[in-house]
Enzyme design. Structure first.
Site, PDB file in Angstrom:
ATOM      1  N   SER A 169     -15.198 -32.717 -16.191  1.00 53.72           N
ATOM      2  CA  SER A 169     -16.473 -32.277 -15.614  1.00 53.72           C
ATOM      3  C   SER A 169     -17.425 -31.784 -16.696  1.00 53.72           C
ATOM      4  O   SER A 169     -17.005 -31.294 -17.750  1.00 53.72           O
ATOM      5  CB  SER A 169     -16.239 -31.123 -14.645  1.00 53.72           C
ATOM      6  N   GLU A 228      -3.536 -35.978 -10.612  1.00 52.95           N
ATOM      7  CA  GLU A 228      -4.010 -34.601 -10.472  1.00 52.95           C
ATOM      8  C   GLU A 228      -4.092 -34.215  -9.000  1.00 52.95           C
ATOM      9  O   GLU A 228      -3.710 -33.122  -8.607  1.00 52.95           O
ATOM     10  CB  GLU A 228      -5.384 -34.453 -11.139  1.00 52.95           C
TER      11      GLU A 228
END
Lengths: 395, 378
Positions: free
Chosen positions: A134, A249
């Protein structure tokens, strides 16, 4: 099967001889969990010994090939090892994003030199990894990331910033999504780079969360030179690796937070202790209904995990279900924490008190709110289900 | 047991889905309603279901059944739910067969082969109050001659109007609400003192209100032990509840498939409405909910086949979850279809009606949430 029973007997004997008694105690504090790395600070000698012994056998990563530091075990053998560890309540010797996230991607997309270099160090807990995905301007729309990696012949010159990098201030290396081709369409200009966090130009700054802790950092790259051989896969094909890794994830976040597991105490047991019974019924009948509804969903979710696993093994798999498990598992965990806060009432509001763990519930409750944001928000998971499973048209 | 269908069960699923799609599709349900069929189902289809082994799915092979177990029964019920196929499957093949298996060798030899042949219909006359409460038995059975005399009213008897034999729960001792003292009786609905008041329901299926006025039954018509009917009744109800969960799973499945298809076809504001995120997210959430209902239902059916102690808990889990999901799936189906979903001409409304009726039968999700909470001691 006889071989498997021999393996079980040998494993049991080895664990008995090598797992220190302290490592069979329940995990109580954050520092009971070992993350390894160059600057690892073991809580005690038992933690160090346990990691070294398991790492030497490759049993921190039982199913990875032995040539890359793994245990080289079959699926069935790994299951036996897990069962035998559970039997003596052995702690996991190592928690690691290298094992859970990077490792599977390295095995699939890394070249031989990269696998030989990185996998054994992950297995032995020598290098701690963090994830650079991110950015301040690229959250749910991850593919719009702007951290640049300019081709300078023998190296890439990396500039930009990552955010929500878990434990970046403690990590040794980063696996990082960067833009190598600013002219290409956004999904096609992305590459997957591995580099040392000790490289000149890398800095980190912890972010304090509403829970009071700082598990995440903002990470800055200022003219960081990364050798070309640290590119994983092909330049411009990083998005494919990113998606593959995100699936792992999601399974990790959704799975670990499910309320179906037998590890954590059920909401109703906690409620019984806290609120008590009146004529065999929880003394707060309105809350009782909410708890029962939650436990129905939690059990149905646990059974769904079991079914998805069984279907995958037998080839009946319906596919693309990791988004469902991530979405539903994290929403359930948030609901669990809300219920626990209700059950504790004003006691749950304690932030700091005389006992060392007094503020735990409030902090855990606040932490849980991130479950449906990290690793792709609930809304992004619903988008993925709508598109990939239901085949609904794009906007 | 892994939580998946075995190869044999996958074959049963394929044949059941093909059978009901061909023989008893939604169009047949509509036609039964429009012609005000007095039975509420097609006797022809029921005969074919017997030939397929569906009627005898829970009947032992020694009595001419297929003895395929609860998972198979659930698979058949799910296929029926997908097609809204009406048949006395629940009342006879599931509730009836499960009850009779607790009977004497003579009772089993008399009824089980007929059930498997599709030649005899049964109905469970247990519920008295409008909200399901299996211990609430006010109907009395007092000793009389070599048997008993029954008095009471059974308010909601599924397939009660067509049944050839009623399985009646009556109280031989104790107070209303007690588990002890309930006894099950096999009652001929044509016996003196039995009146059946048929009523059509919102889902166009048949039920009856059964009044028992000094009905004389023989000692040989007691099913199980005198006063020990509760344990049998729970097993009968649990088999029925798990199969209703499976049927509701089928109802959810078709409602959802119709809705997703509609989202891909219907255009408003110059685009397919399925491209709107407000609808996409609701559809995606519903997908997840149906997956959870599927897992819970399969687990309940497997637990019944295994004779597990936890079967009642898993059955309540399945009935509660599948019930809520079927209501959600059919309600969302109507809403996302918009105006056309409210028309009688369009099928989606049938699914909403069936979901509601199945939810109310043998305990809704509130009843089963309560039962689960009690199981876990809170």
């Amino acid at each position: 099967m006889a071989d498997l029973e021999t393996f079980r007997a040998e494993t049991r004997a080895w664990l008995e001889a090598n797992c220190p008694p302290e490592m069979r105690e329940p995990i109580r504090d954050d520092d009971d969990v070992c993350w390894g790395g160059r600057n690892v600070k073991f809580k005690n000698d038992a933690q160090r010994v346990w990691l070294e012994r398991m790492g030497a056998k490759g049993w921190t990563v039982p199913e990875w090939p032995a040539e890359y530091g793994g245990g080289g075990l079959s699926r069935a053998e790994a299951k036996v090892l897990a069962e035998e560890m559970r039997r003596i309540k052995a702690r996991s010797p190592l928690s690691s994003f290298g094992i859970w996230m990077l490792g599977p991607a390295l095995l699939k997309y890394g070249n031989e030199a990269q696998k030989k270099e990185h996998l054994p160090k992950i297995a032995r807990g020598e290098i701690r990894w963090c994830q650079g995905y991110s950015e301040p301007g690229a959250g749910s729309d991850l593919a719009s990331l702007r951290t640049s990696a300019e081709d300078k012949g023998d190296h890439y010159l990396v500039n930009g910033s990552k955010v929500w990098t878990s434990y970046a201030d403690k990590a040794d290396w980063i696996f990082c999504l960067v833009r190598t081709d600013p002219a290409a369409p956004k999904h096609l200009g992305i590459s997957f780079l591995l580099f040392d966090m000790a490289s000149p130009g890398v800095s980190t700054s912890p972010i304090k969360l509403i829970s009071g802790s700082s598990p995440f950092c903002q990470t800055f790259f200022d003219n960081v030179q990364v050798p070309k051989e640290n590119l994983m896969g092909t330049a411009g094909k990083g998005w494919e690796i990113a998606k593959y890794l995100l699936t792992h994830e999601r399974d990790m976040i959704g799975g670990s937070d499910s309320t179906g597991g037998g590890q954590r105490d059920s909401v109703s047991n906690i409620a019984k202790r806290q609120i008590g019974l009146d004529a065999a019924i929880l003394a707060d009948t309105a809350l009782r209904t909410d708890i029962a509804r939650h436990e129905i969903d939690a059990m149905a979710f646990g059974l769904t995990m079991e079914r998805v696993l069984a279907e995958t093994k037998s080839g009946q798999g319906t596919g693309a279900l990791s988004s469902m498990l991530k979405y539903y598992g994290t929403e359930l965990n948030k609901q669990r924490m809300e219920l626990l806060m209700s059950i504790r009432g004003s006691d749950g509001l304690t932030w700091e008190g005389p006992e060392p763990r007094d503020g735990d519930l409030a902090r855990s409750w606040l932490r849980s709110r991130a479950n449906s944001i990290e690793g792709g928000t609930s809304e992004v998971q619903l988008n993925i289900i709508a598109k990939r499973v239901l085949d609904l048209p794009g906007a | 047991m892994p939580l998946i269908l075995t190869d044999d069960q996958l074959m049963i699923r394929d044949s059941a889905e093909g059978f009901f799609k061909d023989e008893a599709p939604v169009a047949q349900h509509r036609s039964l309603r429009d012609t005000a069929n007095p039975d509420g189902f097609s006797r022809d289809v029921w005969a074919k279901m017997a030939e397929m082994g569906f009627a005898g799915v829970l009947v032992p092979e020694s009595h001419g059944g297929a003895d395929m177990g609860h998972v198979a029964a659930g698979i058949i019920m799910e296929a029926m739910g997908k097609n809204l196929s009406a048949a006395p499957m629940l009342s006879t093949a599931v509730l009836g067969a499960t009850a009779i298996k607790h009977g004497t060798p003579e009772q089993q030899a008399k009824y089980l082969p007929l059930i498997a042949q599709g030649a005899h219909l049964l109905a469970l006359a247990a519920d008295e109050a409008a909200r399901h409460k299996p211990n609430h038995v006010a109907t009395t059975a007092t000793p009389s001659g070599n048997g008993f005399r029954l008095n009471g009213v059974k308010g909601f008897v599924v397939d009660g109007g067509v049944a050839d034999t009623l399985i009646v729960a009556a109280r031989t001792s104790g107070e209303v609400g007690d588990t002890a003292g309930i006894t099950l009786f096999l009652v001929d609905p044509n016996a003196e003192g039995v009146t059946r008041e048929a009523r059509a329901m919102v889902d166009s299926r048949g039920a009856a209100r059964v009044t028992l006025n000094d009905v004389q039954v023989d000692g040989a018509d007691v099913l199980g032990e005198v006063g020990g009917g509760h344990a049998i009744l729970e097993k009968v109800l649990d088999a029925g509840r798990a199969c209703l969960a499976a049927e509701m799973l089928g109802v959810s499945g078709t409602s959802f498939a119709m809705t997703v298809d509609y989202l891909k076809q219907r255009e408003q504001f110059g685009q397919k409405i399925g491209s709107f995120q407000a609808l996409q997210h609701r559809a995606a959430h519903l997908f997840c909910e149906i997956e959870l209902a599927r897992s819970a239902t399969l687990k309940a059916l497997q637990a019944l086949d295994e004779g597990s102690d936890r079967a009642p808990m898993y059955v309540s889990l399945a009935k509660a979850k599948a019930g809520d999901v079927a209501i959600l799936a059919s309600n969302e189906g109507v809403q996302m279809h918009g105006g056309i979903g409210m028309t009688d001409e369009y099928d989606i409304g049938f699914f909403m009606k069936r979901a509601r009726a199945a939810q109310e039968t043998f305990g809704d999700s509130a009843f089963h949430s309560d039962r689960i909470a009690r199981t876990f001691g809170y």
